[in-house]
Motif scaffolding. Sequence first.
Motif, PDB file in Angstrom:
ATOM      1  N   THR A 274      10.729 -10.995  -3.946  1.00  0.00           N
ATOM      2  CA  THR A 274      10.989 -11.848  -5.117  1.00  0.00           C
ATOM      3  C   THR A 274      10.948 -13.320  -4.721  1.00  0.00           C
ATOM      4  N   GLN A 275      11.527 -13.660  -3.563  1.00  0.00           N
ATOM      5  CA  GLN A 275      11.521 -15.062  -3.122  1.00  0.00           C
ATOM      6  C   GLN A 275      10.078 -15.542  -2.926  1.00  0.00           C
ATOM      7  N   ARG A 276       9.252 -14.709  -2.310  1.00  0.00           N
ATOM      8  CA  ARG A 276       7.846 -15.060  -2.074  1.00  0.00           C
ATOM      9  C   ARG A 276       7.121 -15.254  -3.409  1.00  0.00           C
ATOM     10  N   PHE A 277       7.362 -14.324  -4.352  1.00  0.00           N
ATOM     11  CA  PHE A 277       6.723 -14.380  -5.668  1.00  0.00           C
ATOM     12  C   PHE A 277       7.096 -15.664  -6.414  1.00  0.00           C
ATOM     13  N   MET A 278       8.400 -15.985  -6.449  1.00  0.00           N
ATOM     14  CA  MET A 278       8.860 -17.179  -7.176  1.00  0.00           C
ATOM     15  C   MET A 278       8.266 -18.442  -6.547  1.00  0.00           C
ATOM     16  N   ASN A 279       8.226 -18.459  -5.226  1.00  0.00           N
ATOM     17  CA  ASN A 279       7.697 -19.606  -4.487  1.00  0.00           C
ATOM     18  C   ASN A 279       6.207 -19.829  -4.803  1.00  0.00           C
ATOM     19  N   ILE A 280       5.453 -18.730  -4.856  1.00  0.00           N
ATOM     20  CA  ILE A 280       4.007 -18.814  -5.095  1.00  0.00           C
ATOM     21  C   ILE A 280       3.694 -19.110  -6.563  1.00  0.00           C
ATOM     22  N   CYS A 281       4.284 -18.311  -7.470  1.00  0.00           N
ATOM     23  CA  CYS A 281       3.897 -18.395  -8.886  1.00  0.00           C
ATOM     24  C   CYS A 281       4.519 -19.575  -9.624  1.00  0.00           C
ATOM     25  N   PHE A 282       5.694 -20.032  -9.200  1.00  0.00           N
ATOM     26  CA  PHE A 282       6.325 -21.167  -9.883  1.00  0.00           C
ATOM     27  C   PHE A 282       6.040 -22.486  -9.163  1.00  0.00           C
ATOM     28  N   CYS A 283       5.252 -22.386  -8.074  1.00  0.00           N
ATOM     29  CA  CYS A 283       4.741 -23.578  -7.382  1.00  0.00           C
ATOM     30  C   CYS A 283       5.852 -24.557  -7.013  1.00  0.00           C
ATOM     31  N   CYS A 284       6.978 -24.017  -6.559  1.00  0.00           N
ATOM     32  CA  CYS A 284       8.075 -24.875  -6.109  1.00  0.00           C
ATOM     33  C   CYS A 284       8.887 -24.127  -5.053  1.00  0.00           C
ATOM     34  N   PRO A 285       9.586 -24.862  -4.177  1.00  0.00           N
ATOM     35  CA  PRO A 285      10.397 -24.163  -3.168  1.00  0.00           C
ATOM     36  C   PRO A 285      11.547 -23.388  -3.801  1.00  0.00           C
ATOM     37  N   VAL A 286      11.849 -22.222  -3.239  1.00  0.00           N
ATOM     38  CA  VAL A 286      12.974 -21.401  -3.697  1.00  0.00           C
ATOM     39  C   VAL A 286      13.984 -21.351  -2.559  1.00  0.00           C
ATOM     40  N   GLY A 287      15.118 -21.995  -2.736  1.00  0.00           N
ATOM     41  CA  GLY A 287      16.148 -22.006  -1.700  1.00  0.00           C
ATOM     42  C   GLY A 287      17.162 -20.913  -1.946  1.00  0.00           C
ATOM     43  N   GLN A 288      17.558 -20.202  -0.872  1.00  0.00           N
ATOM     44  CA  GLN A 288      18.640 -19.218  -1.010  1.00  0.00           C
ATOM     45  C   GLN A 288      19.934 -19.884  -0.574  1.00  0.00           C
ATOM     46  N   GLY A 289      20.818 -20.124  -1.514  1.00  0.00           N
ATOM     47  CA  GLY A 289      22.127 -20.686  -1.181  1.00  0.00           C
ATOM     48  C   GLY A 289      23.011 -19.564  -0.665  1.00  0.00           C
ATOM     49  N   TYR A 290      23.658 -19.758   0.490  1.00  0.00           N
ATOM     50  CA  TYR A 290      24.615 -18.759   0.974  1.00  0.00           C
ATOM     51  C   TYR A 290      25.995 -19.391   0.929  1.00  0.00           C
ATOM     52  N   GLY A 291      26.814 -18.939   0.035  1.00  0.00           N
ATOM     53  CA  GLY A 291      28.158 -19.491  -0.090  1.00  0.00           C
ATOM     54  C   GLY A 291      29.046 -18.514  -0.838  1.00  0.00           C
ATOM     55  N   LEU A 292      30.326 -18.816  -0.871  1.00  0.00           N
ATOM     56  CA  LEU A 292      31.281 -17.951  -1.569  1.00  0.00           C
ATOM     57  C   LEU A 292      32.209 -18.862  -2.345  1.00  0.00           C
ATOM     58  N   THR A 293      33.006 -18.276  -3.220  1.00  0.00           N
ATOM     59  CA  THR A 293      34.001 -19.081  -3.925  1.00  0.00           C
ATOM     60  C   THR A 293      34.889 -19.754  -2.882  1.00  0.00           C
ATOM     61  N   GLU A 294      35.198 -19.015  -1.821  1.00  0.00           N
ATOM     62  CA  GLU A 294      36.118 -19.514  -0.801  1.00  0.00           C
ATOM     63  C   GLU A 294      35.524 -20.634   0.054  1.00  0.00           C
ATOM     64  N   THR A 295      34.176 -20.755   0.086  1.00  0.00           N
ATOM     65  CA  THR A 295      33.551 -21.730   1.000  1.00  0.00           C
ATOM     66  C   THR A 295      32.038 -21.764   0.856  1.00  0.00           C
ATOM     67  N   CYS A 296      31.353 -22.602   1.664  1.00  0.00           N
ATOM     68  CA  CYS A 296      29.892 -22.511   1.842  1.00  0.00           C
ATOM     69  C   CYS A 296      29.496 -23.136   3.177  1.00  0.00           C
ATOM     70  N   GLY A 297      28.615 -22.492   3.951  1.00  0.00           N
ATOM     71  CA  GLY A 297      28.268 -22.942   5.301  1.00  0.00           C
ATOM     72  C   GLY A 297      27.849 -21.772   6.169  1.00  0.00           C
ATOM     73  N   ALA A 298      28.009 -21.848   7.510  1.00  0.00           N
ATOM     74  CA  ALA A 298      27.605 -20.731   8.373  1.00  0.00           C
ATOM     75  C   ALA A 298      28.312 -20.709   9.717  1.00  0.00           C
ATOM     76  N   GLY A 299      28.430 -19.531  10.360  1.00  0.00           N
ATOM     77  CA  GLY A 299      29.053 -19.310  11.670  1.00  0.00           C
ATOM     78  C   GLY A 299      28.982 -17.830  11.976  1.00  0.00           C
ATOM     79  N   THR A 300      29.327 -17.391  13.159  1.00  0.00           N
ATOM     80  CA  THR A 300      29.178 -15.958  13.484  1.00  0.00           C
ATOM     81  C   THR A 300      30.208 -15.465  14.495  1.00  0.00           C
TER      82      THR A 300
END
Length: 511
Positions: A274-300
Amino acid sequence: MGKVVTLYSTLGGSAIAHGLNETEVTHIITSKELLQTKLKSILPQVPLLRHIIIVDGSSTTTEYPNNITVHSMTAVQALGARQANKQQSSPLPYDIAVIMYTSGSTGLPKGVMISHSNIIAGITGMAQRIPNLGETDTYIGYLPLAHVLELSAELVCMSRGCRVGYSSPQTLSDQSTKIKKGSKGDASELQPTLMAAVPEIMDRIYKNVMSKVATMSPVQKGLFSLAYNYKMKQIMRGYSTPLCDRIVFRKVRKLLGGKMRVLLSGGAPLSAATQRFMNICFCCPVGQGYGLTETCGAGTITESGYFNTDKPCPRGEILIGGSNVTMGYYKNQRKTKEDFLVDKNGQRWFCTGDIGEFHSDGCLKIIDRKKDLVKLQAGEYVSLGKVEAALKNLPIVDNICAYANSDQSYVIGFVVPNQKELVRLAEKKGVLGSFESLCNNPVMEKEVLRVLAESPAAADTLEKFEVPAKIRLVSEPWTPETGLVTDAFKLKRKELKSHYQEDIERMYGGK
């Protein structure tokens, strides 16, 4: 200092009463319809409530407890205008700005305490990721403002002077359910440049376009396929395709108004297809936001079945630290201690429950969910989310929920089939009947199961033990109103399990 409390309108009466009482709400802003359908019956359970403000007109009935006054929004705005010059005190950075109740896939909703500094940190980071954001942009808002993705996105837009147009999932495009045939949807009228969407909406657009492509003449179909594959290669090389965009993808772009320049997806994982399709057919970048109500960012950090020593990519539970990590859960210290931790350096972290892997280029890929991992009888780990992601873009599947018991040796599934595709499959097999009767037909269950098992998606992505061995076809769609999915359309596994308990027992050889 006043604070805002958000509650999803699709929550049950007891959950709404719980949120209102826990936060000691005195004023509610709502609509006429929600006042009648959701609030009226629980008012006796909310003794501290004093004022109800209706956004769409005024209430004609007076059947409310004596302690409650009902106002129209117009009257409140007039009152505000008279108080315009009154001195207001500014909040401190760590004052609570919003208590946002999570839609929650288990139990009662939890109130996340979001401070003013959390909001500023969050929207500052988001704004920096959208190039040239400013007054020439138009954002289309259609998710509920009780959703952290929508609240953040709108605050980002307002902080940079963008226009915001309000829509709804039922009126978004020309093909939406509440748009009269031949009339224009909100996106066509507004022509937005920015949009934040949950994967459910993007998957729907993807399936609609691909089903239209399937009905094209061989020449048109060949042209679309040629342009699609050519553009995919060009994107990977870092090139644009202006001719393809103008000739082949212009019509698809028009579905969202034709001027979209950035699409943001959040709330749940978006499939690669779906990400590839939206990126190609809508001719714009599709960003996946990864976040939660509690926060947004990254770590492991490490988690069962995954280790931060894994080669070539370290894997484990994602922990997030930073100024956007919220203050915890309102009046819920036990859950706050479970999900938030402070390390020996005094850094505060939120434990997301998501499993990620770090790639050599520094990219973080979400590969699993802690609660979605089930160990089968023979010791194999199955990721239910992975099974669903692999199969949900098949034309026959409108929605899917995978399920497994640890004392069983195979996975089962519940599938909401696509009506047109199921009828087409039934005609091939010579089976007649209504959509509901086809869903209850064991022959069709076996046929859909065969389609899933033989699909390239299953062969390329899933191990043999991960492919559902038995399924139940379900004729009712899962919506937030049915209580089986959240407002972000994430599956509520606990509710789905109890709703289909008899079917689970049947598929596992019980009743």
